[in-house]
Motif scaffolding. Structure first.
Motif, short mmCIF file in Angstrom:
data_model
loop_
_atom_site.label_atom_id
_atom_site.label_comp_id
_atom_site.label_asym_id
_atom_site.label_seq_id
_atom_site.Cartn_x
_atom_site.Cartn_y
_atom_site.Cartn_z
N ASN A 55 72.01 35.40 27.59
CA ASN A 55 71.37 34.93 26.36
C ASN A 55 69.93 34.50 26.61
O ASN A 55 69.19 34.27 25.67
N ILE A 56 69.53 34.38 27.87
CA ILE A 56 68.15 34.06 28.21
C ILE A 56 67.72 34.97 29.35
O ILE A 56 68.37 35.03 30.39
N SER A 57 66.64 35.69 29.16
CA SER A 57 66.08 36.54 30.21
C SER A 57 64.57 36.41 30.16
O SER A 57 63.95 36.70 29.14
N THR A 58 63.99 35.95 31.27
CA THR A 58 62.54 35.75 31.31
C THR A 58 61.99 36.35 32.60
O THR A 58 62.71 36.47 33.60
N PRO A 59 60.72 36.71 32.60
CA PRO A 59 60.11 37.19 33.85
C PRO A 59 60.13 36.06 34.89
O PRO A 59 60.03 34.89 34.55
N SER A 60 60.29 36.42 36.14
CA SER A 60 60.25 35.45 37.23
C SER A 60 58.81 35.28 37.67
O SER A 60 57.93 36.03 37.27
N LYS A 61 58.58 34.28 38.52
CA LYS A 61 57.24 34.04 39.04
C LYS A 61 56.77 35.21 39.91
O LYS A 61 55.58 35.47 39.99
N ARG A 62 57.71 35.87 40.54
CA ARG A 62 57.36 37.00 41.40
C ARG A 62 57.43 38.30 40.61
O ARG A 62 58.31 38.50 39.78
N LYS A 63 56.53 39.19 40.92
CA LYS A 63 56.43 40.48 40.23
C LYS A 63 57.73 41.29 40.36
O LYS A 63 58.38 41.27 41.40
N ASN A 64 58.08 41.98 39.30
CA ASN A 64 59.25 42.88 39.25
C ASN A 64 60.59 42.15 39.34
O ASN A 64 61.60 42.77 39.65
N ARG A 65 60.59 40.85 39.10
CA ARG A 65 61.84 40.10 39.09
C ARG A 65 62.02 39.43 37.74
O ARG A 65 61.06 39.16 37.04
N LYS A 66 63.27 39.16 37.42
CA LYS A 66 63.54 38.43 36.18
C LYS A 66 64.55 37.33 36.45
O LYS A 66 65.32 37.39 37.40
N ARG A 67 64.52 36.34 35.58
CA ARG A 67 65.47 35.23 35.64
C ARG A 67 66.41 35.39 34.45
O ARG A 67 65.97 35.46 33.31
N ILE A 68 67.69 35.46 34.73
CA ILE A 68 68.71 35.58 33.70
C ILE A 68 69.57 34.33 33.75
O ILE A 68 70.00 33.91 34.83
N MET A 69 69.80 33.72 32.59
CA MET A 69 70.61 32.51 32.54
C MET A 69 71.67 32.66 31.46
O MET A 69 71.42 33.22 30.41
N ASN A 70 72.85 32.14 31.78
CA ASN A 70 73.94 32.18 30.81
C ASN A 70 74.96 31.10 31.16
O ASN A 70 75.22 30.84 32.33
N GLU A 71 75.51 30.51 30.12
CA GLU A 71 76.56 29.50 30.29
C GLU A 71 77.86 30.20 30.67
O GLU A 71 78.30 31.13 29.99
N ILE A 72 78.46 29.76 31.77
CA ILE A 72 79.75 30.31 32.21
C ILE A 72 80.84 29.39 31.66
O ILE A 72 80.84 28.19 31.95
N PRO A 73 81.76 29.93 30.85
CA PRO A 73 82.80 29.09 30.24
C PRO A 73 83.54 28.24 31.27
O PRO A 73 83.98 28.73 32.31
N GLY A 74 83.63 26.94 30.99
CA GLY A 74 84.34 26.02 31.86
C GLY A 74 83.57 25.61 33.10
O GLY A 74 84.08 24.86 33.93
N LYS A 75 82.34 26.08 33.22
CA LYS A 75 81.54 25.75 34.41
C LYS A 75 80.21 25.16 33.97
O LYS A 75 80.18 24.06 33.47
#
Length: 75
Positions: A31-51
């Motif tokens: 549900n969240i995907s943003t470019p990372s600080k380093r080139k050609n990388r991305k940061r993906i974040m998502n809530e894991i149920p129960g965690k």
């Protein structure tokens, strides 16, 4: 897409009790995907149920996710 884990990612998974299923879930339901600080990388974040919120640093191609690092929110 195929998931390729770097040695660093495997080490972090073990240290932080993050399963491959957690990563698969986060990538397929991101549900969240943003470019990372380093080139050609991305940061993906998502809530894991129960965690918690899983953060993934990866490089993505047309057919693969190269997982570089993983952590829970607050780590």
């Amino acid at each position: 897409k195929k998931i390729i884990l770097t040695p660093h990612a495997k080490e972090r998974m073990q240290e932080r009790d993050i399963s491959l299923k957690d990563i698969e879930y986060a990538l397929s339901n991101a549900n969240i995907s943003t470019p990372s600080k380093r080139k050609n990388r991305k940061r993906i974040m998502n809530e894991i149920p129960g965690k918690s919120l899983l953060k993934i640093i990866c490089r993505e191609t047309k057919t693969k996710f190269f997982i570089i690092s993983v952590s829970w929110e607050g780590e």
